[in-house]
Write a protein that holds these residues in place. Structure first.
Motif, PDB file in Angstrom:
ATOM      1  N   THR A   1      56.284 -22.729  36.686  1.00 53.60           N
ATOM      2  CA  THR A   1      56.548 -22.789  35.250  1.00 53.60           C
ATOM      3  C   THR A   1      56.319 -24.195  34.720  1.00 53.60           C
ATOM      4  O   THR A   1      55.735 -24.390  33.647  1.00 53.60           O
ATOM      5  CB  THR A   1      57.998 -22.351  34.955  1.00 53.60           C
ATOM      6  OG1 THR A   1      58.166 -20.992  35.379  1.00 53.60           O
ATOM      7  CG2 THR A   1      58.314 -22.458  33.474  1.00 53.60           C
TER       8      THR A   1
ATOM      9  N   GLN B   1      64.691 -15.081  37.213  1.00 53.81           N
ATOM     10  CA  GLN B   1      63.247 -14.894  37.111  1.00 53.81           C
ATOM     11  C   GLN B   1      62.856 -13.421  37.122  1.00 53.81           C
ATOM     12  O   GLN B   1      61.866 -13.039  36.520  1.00 53.81           O
ATOM     13  CB  GLN B   1      62.559 -15.675  38.242  1.00 53.81           C
ATOM     14  CG  GLN B   1      62.649 -17.180  38.020  1.00 53.81           C
ATOM     15  CD  GLN B   1      62.898 -17.926  39.310  1.00 53.81           C
ATOM     16  OE1 GLN B   1      63.679 -17.499  40.159  1.00 53.81           O
ATOM     17  NE2 GLN B   1      62.240 -19.060  39.473  1.00 53.81           N
TER      18      GLN B   1
ATOM     19  N   GLN C   1      58.452 -20.388  41.800  1.00 50.70           N
ATOM     20  CA  GLN C   1      58.268 -19.913  40.429  1.00 50.70           C
ATOM     21  C   GLN C   1      58.753 -20.946  39.423  1.00 50.70           C
ATOM     22  O   GLN C   1      58.165 -21.103  38.351  1.00 50.70           O
ATOM     23  CB  GLN C   1      58.981 -18.581  40.230  1.00 50.70           C
ATOM     24  CG  GLN C   1      58.283 -17.407  40.875  1.00 50.70           C
ATOM     25  CD  GLN C   1      56.819 -17.310  40.456  1.00 50.70           C
ATOM     26  OE1 GLN C   1      56.482 -17.443  39.291  1.00 50.70           O
ATOM     27  NE2 GLN C   1      55.942 -17.102  41.426  1.00 50.70           N
TER      28      GLN C   1
ATOM     29  N   THR D   1      63.059 -12.646  33.580  1.00 46.75           N
ATOM     30  CA  THR D   1      61.962 -13.272  32.835  1.00 46.75           C
ATOM     31  C   THR D   1      60.649 -12.535  33.048  1.00 46.75           C
ATOM     32  O   THR D   1      59.873 -12.335  32.099  1.00 46.75           O
ATOM     33  CB  THR D   1      61.794 -14.738  33.264  1.00 46.75           C
ATOM     34  OG1 THR D   1      62.997 -15.450  32.989  1.00 46.75           O
ATOM     35  CG2 THR D   1      60.626 -15.398  32.540  1.00 46.75           C
ATOM     36  N   HIS D   2      60.398 -12.124  34.273  1.00 43.85           N
ATOM     37  CA  HIS D   2      59.128 -11.488  34.605  1.00 43.85           C
ATOM     38  C   HIS D   2      59.134  -9.970  34.428  1.00 43.85           C
ATOM     39  O   HIS D   2      58.133  -9.305  34.709  1.00 43.85           O
ATOM     40  CB  HIS D   2      58.728 -11.816  36.054  1.00 43.85           C
ATOM     41  CG  HIS D   2      58.608 -13.296  36.317  1.00 43.85           C
ATOM     42  ND1 HIS D   2      58.238 -14.194  35.350  1.00 43.85           N
ATOM     43  CD2 HIS D   2      58.793 -14.019  37.456  1.00 43.85           C
ATOM     44  CE1 HIS D   2      58.216 -15.416  35.868  1.00 43.85           C
ATOM     45  NE2 HIS D   2      58.542 -15.332  37.143  1.00 43.85           N
TER      46      HIS D   2
ATOM     47  N   THR E   1      67.214 -14.375  42.902  1.00 46.45           N
ATOM     48  CA  THR E   1      66.055 -14.489  41.999  1.00 46.45           C
ATOM     49  C   THR E   1      66.288 -13.848  40.637  1.00 46.45           C
ATOM     50  O   THR E   1      65.353 -13.729  39.848  1.00 46.45           O
ATOM     51  CB  THR E   1      64.820 -13.836  42.643  1.00 46.45           C
ATOM     52  OG1 THR E   1      65.065 -12.428  42.833  1.00 46.45           O
ATOM     53  CG2 THR E   1      64.485 -14.468  43.975  1.00 46.45           C
TER      54      THR E   1
END
Length: 318
Positions: free
Chosen positions: A202, A298, A198, A301-302, A295
Protein backbone atom coordinates in the motif's frame (compact mmCIF):
# COMPACT_ATOMS: atom_id res chain seq x y z
CA UNK A 1 12.56 1.57 -20.13
CA UNK A 2 9.29 0.42 -18.61
CA UNK A 3 9.20 -2.25 -15.91
CA UNK A 4 5.91 -3.71 -14.69
CA UNK A 5 6.72 -5.12 -11.27
CA UNK A 6 4.32 -7.62 -9.69
CA UNK A 7 4.39 -7.46 -5.90
CA UNK A 8 2.61 -9.94 -3.67
CA UNK A 9 2.87 -13.17 -1.69
CA UNK A 10 3.89 -16.44 -3.29
CA UNK A 11 1.18 -18.95 -4.30
CA UNK A 12 -1.06 -16.11 -5.46
CA UNK A 13 -0.94 -16.74 -9.20
CA UNK A 14 1.88 -14.37 -10.12
CA UNK A 15 3.37 -16.79 -12.64
CA UNK A 16 0.08 -16.98 -14.49
CA UNK A 17 -0.37 -13.20 -14.49
CA UNK A 18 3.21 -12.56 -15.52
CA UNK A 19 2.92 -14.88 -18.49
CA UNK A 20 -0.43 -13.44 -19.56
CA UNK A 21 1.05 -9.94 -19.54
CA UNK A 22 4.30 -10.99 -21.20
CA UNK A 23 2.47 -12.64 -24.11
CA UNK A 24 1.44 -9.23 -25.45
CA UNK A 25 3.32 -7.88 -28.49
CA UNK A 26 6.16 -5.65 -27.33
CA UNK A 27 6.23 -7.19 -23.86
CA UNK A 28 8.46 -9.84 -22.28
CA UNK A 29 7.98 -11.73 -19.04
CA UNK A 30 11.28 -12.40 -17.30
CA UNK A 31 10.03 -14.33 -14.28
CA UNK A 32 11.19 -13.69 -10.72
CA UNK A 33 14.36 -11.74 -11.35
CA UNK A 34 15.26 -11.40 -7.68
CA UNK A 35 15.98 -15.15 -7.80
CA UNK A 36 18.14 -14.96 -10.91
CA UNK A 37 21.55 -14.59 -9.28
CA UNK A 38 20.95 -16.31 -5.94
CA UNK A 39 19.26 -19.45 -7.24
CA UNK A 40 18.57 -19.68 -10.96
CA UNK A 41 22.10 -19.04 -12.24
CA UNK A 42 24.00 -20.64 -9.35
CA UNK A 43 21.87 -23.81 -9.39
CA UNK A 44 21.45 -23.82 -13.17
CA UNK A 45 17.69 -24.12 -12.77
CA UNK A 46 15.45 -24.66 -15.75
CA UNK A 47 14.23 -21.72 -17.77
CA UNK A 48 10.57 -21.49 -18.69
CA UNK A 49 11.52 -22.77 -22.14
CA UNK A 50 12.48 -26.06 -20.46
CA UNK A 51 16.28 -26.10 -20.76
CA UNK A 52 18.82 -25.39 -18.01
CA UNK A 53 19.60 -21.71 -17.54
CA UNK A 54 23.19 -22.11 -18.76
CA UNK A 55 21.96 -23.59 -22.04
CA UNK A 56 19.11 -21.19 -22.78
CA UNK A 57 20.10 -19.04 -25.80
CA UNK A 58 18.03 -16.11 -24.55
CA UNK A 59 19.63 -15.92 -21.11
CA UNK A 60 23.11 -16.65 -22.47
CA UNK A 61 22.76 -13.62 -24.73
CA UNK A 62 21.32 -11.47 -21.93
CA UNK A 63 24.30 -12.32 -19.75
CA UNK A 64 26.75 -11.45 -22.50
CA UNK A 65 25.07 -8.13 -23.29
CA UNK A 66 24.71 -7.09 -19.65
CA UNK A 67 27.91 -8.35 -18.06
CA UNK A 68 30.07 -10.15 -20.57
CA UNK A 69 28.80 -13.44 -19.15
CA UNK A 70 27.08 -14.60 -15.97
CA UNK A 71 30.27 -15.84 -14.32
CA UNK A 72 31.40 -12.24 -13.95
CA UNK A 73 28.56 -11.22 -11.62
CA UNK A 74 26.55 -14.18 -10.29
CA UNK A 75 28.50 -14.72 -7.08
CA UNK A 76 28.90 -10.99 -6.51
CA UNK A 77 25.19 -10.19 -6.69
CA UNK A 78 24.21 -13.33 -4.78
CA UNK A 79 26.54 -12.21 -1.99
CA UNK A 80 25.22 -8.65 -1.99
CA UNK A 81 21.51 -9.51 -2.03
CA UNK A 82 21.10 -10.63 1.61
CA UNK A 83 23.35 -7.77 2.72
CA UNK A 84 21.33 -4.95 1.18
CA UNK A 85 17.85 -6.15 0.13
CA UNK A 86 16.00 -7.66 3.08
CA UNK A 87 12.83 -6.74 4.92
CA UNK A 88 14.83 -5.44 7.87
CA UNK A 89 16.48 -2.91 5.55
CA UNK A 90 13.26 -1.47 4.13
CA UNK A 91 13.24 1.53 6.55
CA UNK A 92 16.68 2.65 5.48
CA UNK A 93 15.84 2.21 1.80
CA UNK A 94 12.76 4.36 2.36
CA UNK A 95 14.65 7.11 4.14
CA UNK A 96 18.07 6.81 2.49
CA UNK A 97 19.69 6.85 5.95
CA UNK A 98 22.31 4.13 5.79
CA UNK A 99 26.02 3.66 6.40
CA UNK A 100 28.36 4.61 3.56
CA UNK A 101 29.49 1.01 2.98
CA UNK A 102 25.88 -0.17 2.78
CA UNK A 103 25.09 2.58 0.29
CA UNK A 104 28.03 1.52 -1.89
CA UNK A 105 26.91 -2.12 -1.81
CA UNK A 106 23.33 -1.16 -2.62
CA UNK A 107 24.50 1.03 -5.51
CA UNK A 108 26.48 -1.89 -6.92
CA UNK A 109 23.48 -4.21 -6.55
CA UNK A 110 21.20 -1.75 -8.32
CA UNK A 111 23.70 -1.12 -11.09
CA UNK A 112 23.71 -4.83 -11.89
CA UNK A 113 19.91 -4.91 -12.00
CA UNK A 114 19.64 -1.85 -14.21
CA UNK A 115 22.08 -3.46 -16.66
CA UNK A 116 20.07 -6.68 -16.44
CA UNK A 117 16.79 -4.96 -17.29
CA UNK A 118 18.34 -3.11 -20.21
CA UNK A 119 19.85 -6.30 -21.59
CA UNK A 120 16.53 -8.17 -21.31
CA UNK A 121 14.81 -5.35 -23.21
CA UNK A 122 17.53 -5.24 -25.86
CA UNK A 123 17.70 -8.99 -26.47
CA UNK A 124 13.94 -9.46 -26.49
CA UNK A 125 13.18 -6.26 -28.38
CA UNK A 126 10.44 -5.53 -25.82
CA UNK A 127 9.28 -2.14 -24.64
CA UNK A 128 7.93 -3.47 -21.33
CA UNK A 129 9.65 -6.00 -19.07
CA UNK A 130 7.45 -7.89 -16.59
CA UNK A 131 9.24 -8.74 -13.35
CA UNK A 132 7.30 -11.06 -11.04
CA UNK A 133 9.80 -10.91 -8.17
CA UNK A 134 6.94 -10.09 -5.72
CA UNK A 135 9.36 -8.90 -3.00
CA UNK A 136 8.57 -5.53 -1.45
CA UNK A 137 12.17 -5.15 -0.27
CA UNK A 138 13.38 -5.60 -3.85
CA UNK A 139 10.86 -3.04 -5.06
CA UNK A 140 11.86 -0.49 -2.43
CA UNK A 141 15.44 -0.91 -3.69
CA UNK A 142 14.56 -0.68 -7.38
CA UNK A 143 12.80 2.65 -6.81
CA UNK A 144 16.25 4.15 -6.28
CA UNK A 145 17.21 3.54 -9.94
CA UNK A 146 16.56 6.80 -11.77
CA UNK A 147 16.54 5.20 -15.21
CA UNK A 148 13.61 2.85 -14.54
CA UNK A 149 9.99 3.68 -15.31
CA UNK A 150 8.46 1.41 -12.65
CA UNK A 151 4.80 0.46 -12.80
CA UNK A 152 3.52 -1.48 -9.78
CA UNK A 153 0.87 -4.20 -9.77
CA UNK A 154 -0.06 -5.60 -6.37
CA UNK A 155 -1.48 -9.10 -6.84
CA UNK A 156 -3.47 -10.18 -3.80
CA UNK A 157 -5.14 -13.48 -2.98
CA UNK A 158 -7.32 -14.37 0.00
CA UNK A 159 -4.73 -15.12 2.73
CA UNK A 160 -6.65 -18.19 3.86
CA UNK A 161 -6.17 -19.69 0.41
CA UNK A 162 -2.51 -18.67 0.45
CA UNK A 163 -2.03 -20.17 3.91
CA UNK A 164 -3.60 -23.43 2.77
CA UNK A 165 -1.25 -23.61 -0.21
CA UNK A 166 1.88 -22.80 1.84
CA UNK A 167 1.03 -25.51 4.38
CA UNK A 168 1.50 -28.24 1.78
CA UNK A 169 4.76 -30.11 2.14
CA UNK A 170 4.68 -32.19 -1.04
CA UNK A 171 5.24 -29.45 -3.65
CA UNK A 172 8.48 -29.67 -5.60
CA UNK A 173 10.27 -26.74 -7.18
CA UNK A 174 9.51 -27.26 -10.88
CA UNK A 175 12.59 -25.38 -12.05
CA UNK A 176 14.92 -27.39 -9.81
CA UNK A 177 16.96 -30.07 -11.56
CA UNK A 178 16.99 -32.37 -8.51
CA UNK A 179 13.34 -32.19 -7.41
CA UNK A 180 14.00 -29.96 -4.40
CA UNK A 181 10.94 -29.47 -2.20
CA UNK A 182 9.48 -26.01 -1.71
CA UNK A 183 9.38 -24.56 1.78
CA UNK A 184 6.30 -24.33 3.97
CA UNK A 185 4.83 -21.75 6.33
CA UNK A 186 2.53 -22.27 9.28
CA UNK A 187 -0.81 -20.49 8.81
CA UNK A 188 -0.17 -17.92 11.55
CA UNK A 189 3.30 -17.06 10.25
CA UNK A 190 1.99 -16.78 6.70
CA UNK A 191 -0.79 -14.49 7.92
CA UNK A 192 1.72 -12.14 9.56
CA UNK A 193 3.87 -12.08 6.41
CA UNK A 194 0.83 -11.51 4.21
CA UNK A 195 -0.41 -8.62 6.35
CA UNK A 196 3.03 -6.98 6.48
CA UNK A 197 3.56 -7.30 2.74
CA UNK A 198 0.15 -5.85 1.96
CA UNK A 199 0.85 -2.90 4.24
CA UNK A 200 4.16 -2.27 2.46
CA UNK A 201 2.48 -2.71 -0.92
CA UNK A 202 0.00 0.00 0.00
CA UNK A 203 2.87 2.37 0.81
CA UNK A 204 4.62 1.53 -2.45
CA UNK A 205 1.42 1.94 -4.44
CA UNK A 206 0.66 5.33 -2.95
CA UNK A 207 4.17 6.54 -3.77
CA UNK A 208 4.16 5.24 -7.35
CA UNK A 209 2.99 7.28 -10.31
CA UNK A 210 1.34 4.23 -11.83
CA UNK A 211 0.09 1.47 -9.53
CA UNK A 212 -2.93 -0.76 -9.09
CA UNK A 213 -4.15 -3.80 -7.20
CA UNK A 214 -5.59 -6.99 -8.70
CA UNK A 215 -7.39 -9.68 -6.76
CA UNK A 216 -6.34 -13.09 -7.96
CA UNK A 217 -9.89 -14.31 -7.58
CA UNK A 218 -11.08 -11.64 -10.03
CA UNK A 219 -8.28 -12.50 -12.44
CA UNK A 220 -9.41 -16.11 -12.63
CA UNK A 221 -13.15 -15.37 -12.70
CA UNK A 222 -12.91 -12.59 -15.33
CA UNK A 223 -9.41 -12.70 -16.83
CA UNK A 224 -9.90 -10.47 -19.85
CA UNK A 225 -11.74 -7.68 -18.06
CA UNK A 226 -9.42 -7.80 -15.05
CA UNK A 227 -6.24 -7.57 -17.13
CA UNK A 228 -7.62 -4.76 -19.27
CA UNK A 229 -8.54 -2.72 -16.21
CA UNK A 230 -5.16 -3.33 -14.58
CA UNK A 231 -3.26 -2.26 -17.69
CA UNK A 232 -5.25 0.95 -17.97
CA UNK A 233 -4.62 1.66 -14.29
CA UNK A 234 -0.84 1.41 -14.69
CA UNK A 235 -0.84 3.57 -17.81
CA UNK A 236 -0.13 0.74 -20.24
CA UNK A 237 -3.49 0.09 -21.94
CA UNK A 238 -3.60 -2.99 -24.14
CA UNK A 239 -3.34 -2.37 -27.87
CA UNK A 240 -6.00 -3.74 -30.19
CA UNK A 241 -5.63 -7.52 -30.38
CA UNK A 242 -2.89 -7.62 -27.74
CA UNK A 243 -5.01 -9.73 -25.41
CA UNK A 244 -6.42 -12.16 -27.95
CA UNK A 245 -4.77 -14.95 -25.95
CA UNK A 246 -7.04 -14.18 -22.98
CA UNK A 247 -10.51 -15.69 -23.09
CA UNK A 248 -13.52 -15.56 -20.80
CA UNK A 249 -12.43 -18.54 -18.71
CA UNK A 250 -9.09 -19.62 -20.14
CA UNK A 251 -5.79 -18.32 -21.49
CA UNK A 252 -3.63 -19.57 -24.36
CA UNK A 253 0.07 -19.35 -23.55
CA UNK A 254 3.17 -20.38 -25.43
CA UNK A 255 6.65 -21.04 -24.01
CA UNK A 256 8.52 -18.12 -22.46
CA UNK A 257 11.89 -17.50 -20.86
CA UNK A 258 10.58 -16.59 -17.42
CA UNK A 259 12.63 -17.98 -14.53
CA UNK A 260 11.61 -19.33 -11.09
CA UNK A 261 7.92 -19.26 -10.13
CA UNK A 262 5.32 -22.03 -10.06
CA UNK A 263 5.08 -25.11 -12.24
CA UNK A 264 2.61 -23.28 -14.46
CA UNK A 265 5.71 -21.81 -16.09
CA UNK A 266 6.14 -25.09 -17.98
CA UNK A 267 2.49 -25.48 -19.04
CA UNK A 268 1.85 -24.43 -22.64
CA UNK A 269 -1.30 -24.17 -24.69
CA UNK A 270 -4.78 -23.65 -23.28
CA UNK A 271 -5.02 -23.23 -19.52
CA UNK A 272 -8.56 -23.41 -18.17
CA UNK A 273 -9.27 -21.29 -15.12
CA UNK A 274 -11.58 -23.00 -12.65
CA UNK A 275 -13.34 -21.76 -9.55
CA UNK A 276 -12.47 -23.57 -6.35
CA UNK A 277 -13.09 -23.24 -2.62
CA UNK A 278 -10.73 -26.00 -1.51
CA UNK A 279 -9.18 -23.98 1.33
CA UNK A 280 -12.56 -23.96 3.10
CA UNK A 281 -12.12 -27.66 3.81
CA UNK A 282 -8.34 -28.12 3.39
CA UNK A 283 -7.38 -25.46 5.97
CA UNK A 284 -8.41 -26.51 9.51
CA UNK A 285 -11.11 -24.27 11.04
CA UNK A 286 -8.80 -23.10 13.84
CA UNK A 287 -6.21 -22.04 11.26
CA UNK A 288 -8.86 -20.22 9.28
CA UNK A 289 -9.86 -18.27 12.36
CA UNK A 290 -6.25 -17.39 13.19
CA UNK A 291 -5.51 -16.16 9.66
CA UNK A 292 -8.77 -14.21 9.56
CA UNK A 293 -8.05 -12.52 12.89
CA UNK A 294 -4.52 -11.47 11.90
CA UNK A 295 -5.46 -10.16 8.47
CA UNK A 296 -8.99 -8.87 9.20
CA UNK A 297 -8.41 -5.16 8.41
CA UNK A 298 -7.05 -6.02 4.97
CA UNK A 299 -9.66 -8.71 4.38
CA UNK A 300 -12.24 -5.96 4.81
CA UNK A 301 -10.32 -3.53 2.58
CA UNK A 302 -9.90 -6.07 -0.20
CA UNK A 303 -13.47 -7.34 -0.04
CA UNK A 304 -12.79 -10.82 1.30
CA UNK A 305 -15.19 -10.46 4.22
CA UNK A 306 -18.39 -8.50 4.40
CA UNK A 307 -19.50 -9.88 1.06
CA UNK A 308 -19.41 -13.25 -0.65
CA UNK A 309 -15.89 -13.50 -2.06
CA UNK A 310 -15.10 -14.94 -5.45
CA UNK A 311 -13.20 -18.16 -4.88
CA UNK A 312 -10.94 -19.42 -7.61
CA UNK A 313 -8.47 -22.04 -8.47
CA UNK A 314 -6.19 -22.62 -11.42
CA UNK A 315 -3.33 -24.90 -12.23
CA UNK A 316 -1.07 -21.95 -11.35
CA UNK A 317 -1.66 -22.26 -7.61
CA UNK A 318 -1.77 -25.99 -7.03
Amino acid sequence: MKILYIVGVGRSGSTLLERVLGAQPGWVNAGELNALFSRVSRQDQRCGCGVPFSQCPFWVEVGEVAFGGWDAVTDEVARLQPRVVRQRYVPRMMTGAMPADARRELDTYLDRHERLYRAIAEVSGAEVVVDASKSTAQLFALRRIDGLDLRVLNLVRDPRGVASSWSKSDIRKPQSRDGEAMGTYSPHRLAVLWAALQAESTVLGSAATHATRVRYEDLVANPRTTVERALRAVGLPAAAGALDHVGDSSVELGPSHGVAGSRTRFVHGRIDLRLDDAWHTALPPVSQRVVTAITLPQLLTHGYVGRTPTRARTEATR
